[in-house]
Design a protein around this motif. Structure first.
Motif, PDB file in Angstrom:
ATOM      1  N   ASN A 167       0.837  -1.190   0.000  1.00  0.00           N
ATOM      2  CA  ASN A 167       0.000   0.000   0.000  1.00  0.00           C
ATOM      3  C   ASN A 167       0.875   1.244   0.000  1.00  0.00           C
ATOM      4  N   CYS A 168       0.299   2.346  -0.463  1.00  0.00           N
ATOM      5  CA  CYS A 168       1.069   3.568  -0.681  1.00  0.00           C
ATOM      6  C   CYS A 168       0.526   4.710   0.170  1.00  0.00           C
ATOM      7  N   LEU A 169       1.364   5.223   1.058  1.00  0.00           N
ATOM      8  CA  LEU A 169       0.969   6.361   1.887  1.00  0.00           C
ATOM      9  C   LEU A 169       0.729   7.611   1.055  1.00  0.00           C
ATOM     10  N   ASN A 170       1.491   7.762  -0.011  1.00  0.00           N
ATOM     11  CA  ASN A 170       1.287   8.913  -0.876  1.00  0.00           C
ATOM     12  C   ASN A 170      -0.127   8.904  -1.455  1.00  0.00           C
ATOM     13  N   LYS A 171      -0.551   7.720  -1.880  1.00  0.00           N
ATOM     14  CA  LYS A 171      -1.893   7.580  -2.442  1.00  0.00           C
ATOM     15  C   LYS A 171      -2.959   7.787  -1.370  1.00  0.00           C
ATOM     16  N   THR A 172      -2.690   7.298  -0.139  1.00  0.00           N
ATOM     17  CA  THR A 172      -3.668   7.401   0.941  1.00  0.00           C
ATOM     18  C   THR A 172      -3.770   8.827   1.486  1.00  0.00           C
ATOM     19  N   LEU A 173      -2.615   9.472   1.698  1.00  0.00           N
ATOM     20  CA  LEU A 173      -2.605  10.797   2.314  1.00  0.00           C
ATOM     21  C   LEU A 173      -2.782  11.920   1.306  1.00  0.00           C
ATOM     22  N   LYS A 174      -2.392  11.654   0.061  1.00  0.00           N
ATOM     23  CA  LYS A 174      -2.486  12.700  -0.977  1.00  0.00           C
ATOM     24  C   LYS A 174      -3.225  12.131  -2.182  1.00  0.00           C
ATOM     25  N   SER A 175      -2.468  11.808  -3.196  1.00  0.00           N
ATOM     26  CA  SER A 175      -3.040  11.150  -4.377  1.00  0.00           C
ATOM     27  C   SER A 175      -1.901  10.522  -5.156  1.00  0.00           C
ATOM     28  N   CYS A 176      -2.242   9.593  -6.014  1.00  0.00           N
ATOM     29  CA  CYS A 176      -1.232   8.934  -6.838  1.00  0.00           C
ATOM     30  C   CYS A 176      -0.981   9.797  -8.063  1.00  0.00           C
ATOM     31  N   THR A 177       0.199  10.402  -8.112  1.00  0.00           N
ATOM     32  CA  THR A 177       0.534  11.299  -9.218  1.00  0.00           C
ATOM     33  C   THR A 177       1.560  10.699 -10.168  1.00  0.00           C
ATOM     34  N   MET A 178       2.086   9.541  -9.808  1.00  0.00           N
ATOM     35  CA  MET A 178       3.134   8.929 -10.629  1.00  0.00           C
ATOM     36  C   MET A 178       2.566   7.801 -11.479  1.00  0.00           C
ATOM     37  N   LYS A 179       3.323   7.445 -12.497  1.00  0.00           N
ATOM     38  CA  LYS A 179       2.923   6.363 -13.372  1.00  0.00           C
ATOM     39  C   LYS A 179       3.591   5.081 -12.910  1.00  0.00           C
ATOM     40  N   MET A 180       2.767   4.041 -12.637  1.00  0.00           N
ATOM     41  CA  MET A 180       3.327   2.776 -12.159  1.00  0.00           C
ATOM     42  C   MET A 180       4.275   2.192 -13.204  1.00  0.00           C
ATOM     43  N   GLY A 181       5.388   1.650 -12.715  1.00  0.00           N
ATOM     44  CA  GLY A 181       6.349   1.001 -13.590  1.00  0.00           C
ATOM     45  C   GLY A 181       7.456   1.912 -14.062  1.00  0.00           C
ATOM     46  N   GLU A 182       7.315   3.232 -13.862  1.00  0.00           N
ATOM     47  CA  GLU A 182       8.373   4.145 -14.267  1.00  0.00           C
ATOM     48  C   GLU A 182       9.422   4.273 -13.158  1.00  0.00           C
ATOM     49  N   PHE A 183      10.612   4.747 -13.544  1.00  0.00           N
ATOM     50  CA  PHE A 183      11.668   4.979 -12.557  1.00  0.00           C
ATOM     51  C   PHE A 183      11.399   6.321 -11.868  1.00  0.00           C
ATOM     52  N   CYS A 184      10.463   6.317 -10.965  1.00  0.00           N
ATOM     53  CA  CYS A 184      10.195   7.535 -10.224  1.00  0.00           C
ATOM     54  C   CYS A 184      10.014   7.175  -8.758  1.00  0.00           C
ATOM     55  N   SER A 185      10.430   8.065  -7.920  1.00  0.00           N
ATOM     56  CA  SER A 185      10.339   7.816  -6.495  1.00  0.00           C
ATOM     57  C   SER A 185      10.345   9.145  -5.771  1.00  0.00           C
ATOM     58  N   GLY A 186      10.133   9.086  -4.483  1.00  0.00           N
ATOM     59  CA  GLY A 186      10.126  10.308  -3.700  1.00  0.00           C
ATOM     60  C   GLY A 186       9.976   9.988  -2.236  1.00  0.00           C
ATOM     61  N   ASN A 187       9.958  11.019  -1.426  1.00  0.00           N
ATOM     62  CA  ASN A 187       9.839  10.853   0.015  1.00  0.00           C
ATOM     63  C   ASN A 187       8.689  11.689   0.547  1.00  0.00           C
ATOM     64  N   GLY A 188       8.126  11.240   1.647  1.00  0.00           N
ATOM     65  CA  GLY A 188       7.076  11.978   2.326  1.00  0.00           C
ATOM     66  C   GLY A 188       7.236  11.816   3.823  1.00  0.00           C
ATOM     67  N   LYS A 189       6.332  12.444   4.571  1.00  0.00           N
ATOM     68  CA  LYS A 189       6.382  12.349   6.027  1.00  0.00           C
ATOM     69  C   LYS A 189       4.972  12.287   6.593  1.00  0.00           C
ATOM     70  N   MET A 190       4.841  11.563   7.692  1.00  0.00           N
ATOM     71  CA  MET A 190       3.639  11.628   8.493  1.00  0.00           C
ATOM     72  C   MET A 190       4.067  11.847   9.937  1.00  0.00           C
ATOM     73  N   THR A 191       3.131  12.267  10.772  1.00  0.00           N
ATOM     74  CA  THR A 191       3.465  12.633  12.140  1.00  0.00           C
ATOM     75  C   THR A 191       2.734  11.742  13.124  1.00  0.00           C
ATOM     76  N   ASP A 192       3.455  11.249  14.150  1.00  0.00           N
ATOM     77  CA  ASP A 192       2.810  10.380  15.134  1.00  0.00           C
ATOM     78  C   ASP A 192       2.261  11.215  16.301  1.00  0.00           C
ATOM     79  N   ARG A 193       1.768  10.543  17.319  1.00  0.00           N
ATOM     80  CA  ARG A 193       1.112  11.219  18.440  1.00  0.00           C
ATOM     81  C   ARG A 193       2.084  12.074  19.248  1.00  0.00           C
ATOM     82  N   GLN A 194       3.370  11.735  19.219  1.00  0.00           N
ATOM     83  CA  GLN A 194       4.381  12.505  19.947  1.00  0.00           C
ATOM     84  C   GLN A 194       4.986  13.617  19.085  1.00  0.00           C
ATOM     85  N   LYS A 195       4.349  13.861  17.938  1.00  0.00           N
ATOM     86  CA  LYS A 195       4.790  14.902  16.999  1.00  0.00           C
ATOM     87  C   LYS A 195       6.121  14.588  16.323  1.00  0.00           C
TER      88      LYS A 195
END
Length: 780
Positions: free
Chosen positions: A666-694
């Motif tokens: 499963n993809c956090l990018n898709k869950t928290l934002k949206s899927c903007t990349m094309k599956m199967g391509e050489f593309c990647s990136g980083n994201g962040k989420m925050t827990d209860r302790q910030k």
């Protein structure tokens, strides 16, 4: 083709009985040790033996979970633990640890070996690898689609057991270190604290959401497709749940499995009332059918309501009355032949089996005779057995003085007849004879064999066997310090590569002896010539993906083929392998280069190293090095290495890097934002989420294979432990993993560690915030 097996969970004896009463063909359960549900009630040793007997009397099976990773100092208890269950006729064990796998295969060959879902098996290649090791069944990763399961079944003649109902893990099973790294409670040890069920935010809004909480699985509507895919065993999740849950869920799946076999697809209609019942039995507020028809999706997540539905007390009461009413007893007839001057005979019979027990010569009574009613009373004492008497005939003949039979003799004869009939039925049902070496009255907290068992295996103790099997035929057994230390560096981005390349060329003196290049970076950036040139300075290895599957829309195998083509051009020396799917595929491709297994290919004990090394060699490959696991302490590693067949020079240990706490489909990018990349391509990136302790939790998304990696908030850094590591000498390779760091930060860390390794001690602080992981902290 045999009908699919319905496999139910049981956390205690009452749950097992309820599941069988509701129609389960088999039950999986855990004992007091080595099981992946440490917080379930679990079975005592005596209860496991009784469970096996009960199941086999009714033509059912028992599978036992011995599916945790096992530390070196825990191996000695393995033989005594399994011995009584083997004697009782245990059908199979579900195993994760390679050492445990080999030990059971060698010492208990009558027990079937089932490869646990904790082994993260994702395709036909991995299935072939485990089958060659001796597995008769695999439990593949829950992330596989039906098409992938069909592919395994078509290519490999091995049984497949798949989950069809219950809670779902967000991470590939076996690859999750979240609970272990954050709280010290390892999912690989059956003690997961379930951080995936906690609230997080996407770092922008204030509202708590649950992006890691997957919907519970419910596949009643999909039963025809699941059966037609070739799955051999339908597995219900829930060893920590109640007898009513196990019975209620089992009964409904039993109903619709039978309905499909009887009526086919045309007559397969689900009653809405049955779905309501399932939803009232400890299911979360939202349900789905898992990954069988999709790779991932936001609609698979219980984003706002991760809790369980309230149970319907009316449903619970009805299930309890129908199925949770104790053991189902087998009706028998008894015939006692009691003739003065002849042998006492007792025959117990069912409609298809019988057993005759013979006692002493019946003697004449000297005082008070034994009456017919006395004989009947003793023969009818079947309360603690799984039999219920329908008919009893006592054929009593004597002169007027009567006969005398001691009560003790009658009781012993009855016990012999009961035991004999039990084994006649068990053999008639196709199982091994049940030999009980644990008494029925043993206390419920028993976790090892009774004195009788210990006596029977005294000359064959686990410790002696293990030490002998480790050292036999291996002259280099025993601990030897590494002769030298190499600093190895893994890089993941093009900027990291450019930094490292410049550093190696410009350094007058460097301890960097090896570079690992992530496969995606190699294939997307065309680094062939640069890698070939860099080999004059250090060895080059390519790191394959954490997960490799056979989904048609993703180029997993195509990419490995391209990497092998690059190898043939002399651009690198070997491959870092991260799962058995890749190992087996490389075997099929007859790869002749060097192989190193990553820390996620678990080798937690010396038996595991021995077995895994042998298995790799049996597949025609050359294993040159093993990466040590991340969840063992310094002293646990030393304990393992001193008994290992592999030299310390050929062991690698991560001293810096962000720990991959989860590998996910499963993809956090898709869950928290949206899927903007094309599956199967050489593309990647980083994201962040925050827990209860910030705390900000970083994650990476890989669109080439549509995969996420969730990292720890801070990296592991063992710069202060370097002096002890050098002193211990348990590995010849120290590894820095650069993943989400920018090039400038990676340069500073590399420079400091390089100088530290050359001098033999830390020369500074490479990062402001860090953890030492499990270097000192023991994994529960």
């Amino acid at each position: 083709m045999s009908n699919v097996e319905l496999l139910a969970p049981a956390g205690k004896f009452e749950t097992m009985l309820a599941a069988f009463n509701a129609g389960a063909d088999a039950v999986y359960l855990g004992g007091s040790k080595y099981g992946a549900r440490a917080y379930a009630d679990n079975f005592s040793a005596a209860e496991v033996v009784q469970a096996i007997k009960y199941a086999h009397l009714h033509g059912k099976k028992i599978y036992m979970t011995i599916n945790t990773l096992v530390k070196e100092n825990e191996l000695d208890g393995l033989y005594d633990y399994i011995y009584p269950f083997d004697k009782a006729g245990l059908d199979g064990v579900i195993v994760q640890d390679f050492g445990v796998f080999s030990y059971i295969r060698e010492n208990f060959p009558s027990i079937e070996l089932h490869a646990s879902t904790q082994m993260t098996l994702t395709g036909a290649n991995g299935a072939r690898f485990l089958k060659k090791m001796g597995a008769t069944r695999i439990v593949p990763a829950r992330e596989l689609t039906l098409e992938e399961i069909k592919n395994i079944k078509e290519k490999e003649d091995i049984e497949i057991e798949s989950f069809i109902h219950g809670a779902m893990c967000y991470c590939y099973s076996g690859a999750c270190l979240f609970s272990s790294i954050v709280g010290g409670r390892s999912g690989n040890r059956g003690r997961c604290a379930q951080p995936c069920r906690l609230p997080y935010t996407d770092g922008k809004g204030q509202k708590d959401i649950y992006p890691l909480s997957l919907r519970d699985m419910c596949t009643t509507y999909d039963i025809p497709d699941l059966i037609d895919s070739g799955i051999d065993s339908f597995k219900i999740e829930g060893r920590m749940k109640s007898p009513e849950y196990a019975a209620g869920v089992t009964a409904i799946y039993r109903k619709y499995i039978d309905k499909y076999y009887k009526d086919g697809r045309e007559g397969f209609v689900i009653d809405d009332e049955d779905i309501k019942v399932l939803k009232s039995l400890y299911l979360r507020s939202e349900i789905g059918n898992g990954y069988y028809y999709k790779h991932n999706g936001k609609d698979m997540i219980t984003l706002n309501k991760p809790g369980y539905n309230g149970t319907d007390e009316g449903v619970i009461k009805e299930i309890n009355g129908k199925y949770c009413n104790g053991p189902s007893k087998i009706k028998i007839s008894a015939y006692a032949y009691v003739h003065e001057g002849e042998e006492l005979i007792l025959t117990l019979s069912t409609s298809s089996c019988s057993y005759t027990a013979t006692g002493n010569i019946v003697s004449k009574a000297l005082k008070r005779p034994t009456l017919k009613e006395d004989i009947e009373k003793q023969i009818k004492k079947l309360g603690n057995t799984y039999f219920e008497q329908e008919d009893l005939i006592v054929d009593l003949y004597s002169d007027e003085q009567g006969v005398f039979i001691p009560v003790k003799e009658l009781n012993e004869l009855r016990r012999e007849a009961v035991l004999g009939l039990e084994n006649e039925i068990i053999r008639a049902n196709g199982f091994r004879e049940c030999i009980e070496v644990i008494s029925e009255n043993e206390s419920s907290d028993t976790d090892s064999a009774c004195e009788q068992t210990r006596a029977s295996v005294k000359t064959n103790s686990a410790g002696e066997q293990i030490r002998k099997s480790i050292k036999e035929g291996h002259a280099n057994s025993g601990f030897q310090k590494a002769n030298s230390v190499s600093l190895d560096v893994l890089i993941s981005t093009s900027s990291q590569f450019e930094m490292l390349e410049k550093y190696i060329y410009e350094s007058e003196q460097s301890s960097v002896g090896r570079v690992y290049v992530e496969s995606g970076l190699l294939l997307s950036r065309g680094l062939n010539d640069k890698l070939k040139a860099l080999q004059d300075k250090c060895s080059i290895y390519v790191a394959l993906p954490f997960i490799t599957r056979q989904e048609k829309q993703f180029p997993y195998m195509k990419d490995i083929d391209e990497i092998l083509n690059i190898y043939e051009k002399g651009c690198f020396e070997g491959i870092l392998v991260r799962n058995v799917e890749e190992l087996s595929y490389l075997s099929a491709k007859k790869f002749k280069g060097k192989l190193i297994t990553d820390y996620g290919v678990y080798n937690w004990n010396s038996l595991a190293i021995k077995e895994f090394t042998r298995a790799v060699e049996d597949n025609g490959l050359s294993l040159s090095e093993i990466s040590l696991p991340l969840e063992l302490t310094r002293f646990e590693i030393k304990d393992m290495v001193k008994n290992s067949i592999i030299n310390s020079d050929n062991l690698s240990y991560q001293i810096y890097g962000y720990t991959p706490m989860m590998i996910t489909a499963n993809c956090l990018n898709k869950t928290l934002k949206s899927c903007t990349m094309k599956m199967g391509e050489f593309c990647s990136g980083n994201g962040k989420m925050t827990d209860r302790q910030k705390h900000e939790i970083p994650y990476s998304f890989n669109c080439r294979y549509c995969m996420n990696i969730i990292w720890n908030t801070v990296p592991v850094s063992l710069h202060k432990q370097l002096a002890d590591i050098f002193k211990d000498g348990f590995c010849g390779h120290l590894r820095l993993d650069f993943t989400i760091e920018d090039a400038q930060k990676a340069f500073g860390i590399l420079k400091l560690y390089d100088e530290s390794v050359l001098k033999g001690y830390s020369v500074g602080e490479p990062v402001a915030e860090y953890t030492t992981g499990h270097y000192k902290r023991v994994t529960e």
